[in-house]
Motif scaffolding. Structure first.
Motif, PDB file in Angstrom:
ATOM      1  N   UNK A  92       0.819  -1.202   0.000  1.00 55.18           N
ATOM      2  CA  UNK A  92       0.000   0.000   0.000  1.00 55.18           C
ATOM      3  C   UNK A  92       0.860   1.261   0.000  1.00 55.18           C
ATOM      4  N   UNK A  93       1.962   1.231   0.754  1.00 56.08           N
ATOM      5  CA  UNK A  93       2.855   2.383   0.767  1.00 56.08           C
ATOM      6  C   UNK A  93       3.482   2.590  -0.610  1.00 56.08           C
ATOM      7  N   UNK A  94       3.821   1.511  -1.258  1.00 53.56           N
ATOM      8  CA  UNK A  94       4.374   1.597  -2.610  1.00 53.56           C
ATOM      9  C   UNK A  94       3.357   2.197  -3.570  1.00 53.56           C
ATOM     10  N   UNK A  95       2.084   1.792  -3.438  1.00 53.73           N
ATOM     11  CA  UNK A  95       1.044   2.344  -4.300  1.00 53.73           C
ATOM     12  C   UNK A  95       0.864   3.836  -4.063  1.00 53.73           C
ATOM     13  N   UNK A  96       0.935   4.267  -2.811  1.00 52.96           N
ATOM     14  CA  UNK A  96       0.787   5.688  -2.512  1.00 52.96           C
ATOM     15  C   UNK A  96       1.912   6.509  -3.142  1.00 52.96           C
ATOM     16  N   UNK A 116      -2.790   8.669 -17.064  1.00 55.47           N
ATOM     17  CA  UNK A 116      -4.158   8.769 -16.564  1.00 55.47           C
ATOM     18  C   UNK A 116      -4.713   7.388 -16.210  1.00 55.47           C
ATOM     19  N   UNK A 117      -4.522   6.439 -17.097  1.00 61.90           N
ATOM     20  CA  UNK A 117      -5.054   5.092 -16.877  1.00 61.90           C
ATOM     21  C   UNK A 117      -4.422   4.455 -15.642  1.00 61.90           C
ATOM     22  N   UNK A 118      -3.114   4.586 -15.484  1.00 63.19           N
ATOM     23  CA  UNK A 118      -2.439   4.000 -14.322  1.00 63.19           C
ATOM     24  C   UNK A 118      -2.897   4.652 -13.024  1.00 63.19           C
ATOM     25  N   UNK A 119      -3.091   5.962 -13.050  1.00 57.60           N
ATOM     26  CA  UNK A 119      -3.536   6.656 -11.838  1.00 57.60           C
ATOM     27  C   UNK A 119      -4.932   6.198 -11.434  1.00 57.60           C
ATOM     28  N   UNK A 120      -5.845   6.076 -12.384  1.00 54.78           N
ATOM     29  CA  UNK A 120      -7.200   5.616 -12.068  1.00 54.78           C
ATOM     30  C   UNK A 120      -7.172   4.193 -11.512  1.00 54.78           C
ATOM     31  N   UNK A 121      -6.341   3.363 -12.096  1.00 56.23           N
ATOM     32  CA  UNK A 121      -6.266   1.972 -11.618  1.00 56.23           C
ATOM     33  C   UNK A 121      -5.780   1.908 -10.170  1.00 56.23           C
ATOM     34  N   UNK A 122      -4.736   2.663  -9.849  1.00 57.10           N
ATOM     35  CA  UNK A 122      -4.197   2.622  -8.495  1.00 57.10           C
ATOM     36  C   UNK A 122      -5.158   3.247  -7.480  1.00 57.10           C
ATOM     37  N   UNK A 123      -5.795   4.351  -7.844  1.00 58.28           N
ATOM     38  CA  UNK A 123      -6.742   4.970  -6.918  1.00 58.28           C
ATOM     39  C   UNK A 123      -7.932   4.055  -6.652  1.00 58.28           C
ATOM     40  N   UNK A 124      -8.385   3.364  -7.676  1.00 53.01           N
ATOM     41  CA  UNK A 124      -9.494   2.422  -7.486  1.00 53.01           C
ATOM     42  C   UNK A 124      -9.066   1.244  -6.633  1.00 53.01           C
TER      43      UNK A 124
END
Length: 977
Positions: A92-96, A116-124
């Protein structure tokens, strides 16, 4: 109850998605029964709420508790985190950290699609629902979203919708989703979601409106339109079933107004569906026969049969799409051509939309679609929608932006909206400098058409002049710095401005100022620029300024001065005075005399260079002839020839062929090892007699000249391949190459080519038994053999097949391919691919090598589309790889200049000699002759023959020529006191 109906619809949809995708009749029937059950429950709930408790809910198996239970199950399924709970850990820290990096990158470049696509995937993934919504909103404002992204977004919003206000927001989101692409699945989701709201005010009309629009959009889709028709028909059938229990309690008049009219709606849907060609039409017709209580009318049967005939015409194109793999551009193009011939606007629009779903990044397809709409349909909302989507999908294509501005002007869009669109075009990031010139020209043309030039001054005219000034400043500041070129070397924008000022505003003073600026930008040497200015002055100026312009043109023009002089004389002949004529004649004669003098000097210089080259070629020819005669003399000498004494060899008076320098030169030309040629030489077991080097050379070379010539049979070209670029040091070519080519098939013969001395020349012919083996052998092209790439090509006689084209890498502009320079020689293909794939999908990478296979620090990187290549240029240019700063640009190799062959010198009065092409080092620094004056002979007065020296004058015999001198004679002459 409306919420329960929505939950039931979502549940049924989830069940249908979870099932296998196999097209079995059992699965289709099961899905249809499930859909009917859900629609019946939803419609029953809405009917109960609107009509009251006049019929029994329990008969249909629906209750409030069932609805609440279904909603609870749906909510649990949506909100449950799954089999595990999220915990704060290293992942989770890595994702943040990655989220923060992506947000920072988007703040720098908002046009990074993959970011954009990667950011949406990680936020979801992290459950940041509010941030996910914001990220999706920002991306949808810049790019059109794919069907998968929209369905994911809609699913999340539907799960979070709690009240009527949330439902309205979901409706708005559906409306945006169906605008990007024609997606039957999104329309189906939209219709099923609207069914859940029929209990609200106007809910029933809302559902019917959604389904009718869906039919207009994708109802003609031959493979996926069937689902929309069935969903709509099942919805209306569910209303019939829900109204059936209360029909007995109504009066005949009310019954006719409610129940019978509802039945007619279902009949109408069946008839409309059977009138268009769709897959599985037979099953729909059978279902209609089973459902209808009355016989099917003859008109419906005729429409059905006509649709079946149309289906047979469309089937080959649909089957070609089913068999091909995405993006299937060629298949769609053929389908579009067929539809264009048929001419049905609705079907043409649909096939374009279907093609763009998979080929949304193909500018030519958008251009063809928008052109059809501009010329044929001319529906404002439809035309502007397609143009807007085109520039959102391919923002780097200037032609789409230009067509968009024209369409907006054509349909009367507000000026502020057009100006905002133009500003978006400037920030789109075009690939070439000329693209910015083109978009500025399109916008300036639009502004010019807004001006009423009958007025001396107006707001529109001032805006036009300000736009021209801004365009020139923009091209100078922005474009020049980015591309290191102006993009408008001929100053076309400034020329248009000058014409407008002169012709429409009657302001010749401003036009002259603009033309002065044009000439100071390097255009004064071109005759056509001066003549353009002269014509403008001729039409809107006065004779004095025309004369002044032509006088300046005579002095400055360097490409066609004769033409400018002729125009000046013509003007003075018709309008000038005698004094003007005399001045013009004097200036033109002086200028042309100077030009002819310069040309004559250049011609003499070039002729001298041609003569020098011919003399050098003649010297090389004589040197080769002397070497050839020397080898013949040594070959004819017998074994009883007396050996030359060392003291005699060192004397200056010996023959030229016996001098040590000449002997060393012959020795150095002998191959290092004769055994490498593959000849059977006997081994010497006794003592070896040391012979002079000349005899060793003759003895070693004698067997090599006896090697048979390799003859190629052109009738076997089909089973033969030509192999080249092999190492010259390859000892036994046949033995080295046979294992490689035997893997392709049975090898009949490998014929390596040797020189007269027996050295391997680096190429050979490989003959197979079968043609298929020869085709497989072509796949070995560029395979490394002893560190050198081997070239394998078909064996074709180009003299008999001049149209045969061998593979050549493209030398034209390729906007989806990058040229990378400055790479370290140790950089591998895998390392470069790892760097490049961060900016898009890499289709191919080619490291450039020399003929020996050594890297040159250059590479070509091919991306999937132009947008990814454009993004990669901005990200990778100036990047450091292993302490090397690389340069990245769009692949656009410069045109190769093919040198012209120098022709023979002409007679003194003949045409001018063409310019001589120098070598890699250019012209030599000195033109001095290294031959002493005492030995130089005066050149003959006669002309030189075409091939060889000039014939001697009459009466002079060849014996009068000076005898040839050997090196010894030359040395004695120099040492003479």
């Amino acid at each position: 109850m409306a919420t329960a109906a929505a939950a039931s619809a979502s549940e049924a949809e989830a069940e249908s998605k979870a099932g296998p995708q196999a097209e079995g009749e059992e699965d289709e029937a099961k899905a249809a029964r499930t859909r009917r059950k859900v629609l019946s429950r939803a419609v029953a709930a809405a009917t109960y709420k609107t009509m009251g408790p006049g019929w029994d809910q329990q008969e249909e198996g629906v209750s409030e508790s069932d609805g609440d239970e279904e909603y609870a199950m749906a909510s649990s399924a949506e909100s449950s985190p799954g089999e595990y709970e999220w915990e704060y850990d290293e992942e989770e820290e890595k994702n943040q950290l990655e989220i923060e990096r992506l947000e920072e990158q988007l703040s720098i470049n908002v046009y990074d699609y993959n970011c954009h696509v990667d950011l949406i995937r990680l936020l979801r993934l992290e459950g940041e629902l509010a941030k996910v919504r914001t990220a999706r909103q920002k991306m949808s404002e810049i790019f059109p979203l794919t069907e998968e992204l929209w369905l994911e977004w809609l699913q999340d919003e539907v799960s979070m919708a709690l009240d009527g206000l949330d439902r309205e927001r979901v409706y708005d989101l559906f409306e945006r989703a169906v605008q990007d692409y024609i997606c039957p699945n999104i329309w189906l989701e939209y219709g099923q979601y609207s069914v859940g709201g029929i209990g609200q005010k106007g809910g029933l009309e809302k559902v019917r409106s959604v389904f009718e629009r869906a039919l207009s959009s994708v109802g003609l889709h031959m493979t996926k339109g069937l689902a929309i028709w069935e969903a709509y028909r099942e919805f209306e059938s569910a209303i019939v079933e829900a109204a059936r229990p209360i029909a007995g309690f109504l009066s005949p008049f009310d019954r006719e107004q409610t129940f019978d009219s509802q039945l007619e709606k279902v009949h109408s849907l069946f008839r409309r569906q059977l009138a268009i060609p769709l897959y599985d039409m037979e099953a729909t017709f059978a279902e209609y026969e089973e459902w209808s209580e009355d016989p099917i009318p003859e008109s419906v049967i005729q429409s059905y049969n006509k649709a079946l005939q149309q289906l047979e015409k469309y089937k080959p194109y649909e089957e070609a799409l089913l068999q091909a793999e995405a993006p299937r551009l060629a298949e769609y193009q053929a389908y579009i051509d067929f539809e264009m011939k048929v001419g049905d606007p609705a079907r043409i629009q649909l096939i374009f939309e279907r093609a763009l779903v998979e080929n949304c990044l193909v500018p030519d397809l958008w251009t063809r679609y928008s052109q059809y709409l501009d010329r044929q349909l001319k529906v404002k909302d439809l035309v502007l929608s397609v143009h807007s989507r085109a520039v959102r999908n391919c923002p780097w294509t200037v032609a789409l932006w230009s067509r968009y501005l024209l369409a907006m002007e054509r349909h009367g869009v507000d000026h502020r909206v057009i100006s905002v669109t133009f500003e978006k075009a400037l920030s789109a990031g075009f690939i070439q400098a000329t693209d910015y010139v083109e978009i500025w020209q399109a916008y300036l043309d639009y502004l010019r058409r807004r001006v009423d030039f009958k007025q001396d001054s107006s707001k529109e005219l001032e805006e036009l002049r300000a736009a021209f000034a801004r365009a020139l400043e923009y091209l100078k500041q922005e474009v020049d710095e980015r591309f290191n070129e102006s993009g408008d070397p001929s100053c076309l924008i400034m020329q248009n401005w000058a014409r407008i000022e002169a012709r429409l505003c009657n302001n010749m003073q401003k036009a002259r100022e603009l033309w002065d600026s044009i000439m100071t930008k390097g255009n004064a040497k071109y005759a056509n620029m001066w003549l353009e200015y002269y014509n403008l002055e001729r039409a809107h100026g006065d004779t004095q300024h025309c004369r002044k312009a032509l006088h300046r043109a005579v002095q400055c023009t360097s490409d066609y001065p004769e033409h400018v002089c002729e125009v000046l004389l013509t003007m003075e002949r018709t309008e000038g005075t005698l004094e003007d004529w005399d001045v013009a004649v004097q200036k033109t004669e002086t200028r042309l005399a100077r030009v002819n003098e310069q040309r004559l000097k250049a011609a003499e210089k070039e002729a001298a260079l041609v003569q020098q080259e011919e003399e050098k070629a003649e010297q090389r020819k004589r040197a080769r002839a002397e070497k050839k005669s020397l080898r013949k003399k040594k070959k004819t000498r017998g074994a009883d020839k007396h050996e030359v004494d060392e003291d005699d060899e060192k004397e200056w008076g010996d023959d030229e062929e016996e001098q040590p320098s000449k002997r060393r030169r012959v020795e150095n030309s002998v191959p290092p090892a004769a055994g490498k040629v593959g000849l059977d030489l006997e081994e010497d077991t006794g003592p070896v007699d040391v012979e002079p080097p000349s005899k060793q050379k003759a003895r070693a070379a004698a067997p090599k000249r006896d090697m048979p010539k390799v003859l190629h049979d052109s009738s076997k070209d089909g089973v033969t391949v030509f192999v080249s670029n092999l190492p010259y040091s390859l000892g036994a070519p046949e033995a080295a190459l046979r294992p490689l080519f035997e893997a392709c098939g049975d090898v009949v013969e490998i014929r390596p080519i040797f020189s007269n001395r027996g050295d391997f020349r680096g190429y050979c012919y490989v003959e197979f038994k079968e043609e298929a083996a020869a085709l497989r052998a072509l796949e070995l092209d560029r395979k490394s053999v002893e560190g050198r790439p081997m070239f394998v090509s078909p064996c074709v006689d180009k003299s008999k097949h001049p149209d045969f084209k061998v593979f050549r890498y493209s030398t034209a502009l390729e906007k989806h391919k990058l040229f990378v320079s400055g790479l370290p020689f140790s950089c591998t293909k895998e390392e470069l691919e790892e760097i490049c794939k961060a900016h898009g999908t890499v289709k191919d990478i080619r490291l450039v090598t020399n003929r020996a296979g050594k890297p040159k620090g250059l590479a070509y990187v091919e991306y999937e589309n132009e947008s990814q290549a454009s993004q990669a240029v901005m990200k990778m240019d100036g990047m450091t790889i292993k302490e090397n700063v690389i340069k990245v640009a769009i692949s656009n190799p410069p045109q190769r200049r093919v040198p012209e062959k120098p022709e023979a010198r002409k007679a003194p009065g003949g045409p001018l000699v063409p310019r001589q092409i120098y070598g890699a080092r250019g012209k030599g620094r000195t033109q001095l002759s290294l031959l002493p004056r005492a030995l130089q002979l005066p050149s003959a007065a006669g002309t030189q023959a075409e091939n060889g020296p000039a014939p001697p004058p009459a009466g002079v015999t060849p014996a009068a020529e000076a005898p040839k001198m050997s090196n010894a004679d030359f040395a004695k002459l120099l040492l003479r006191k």
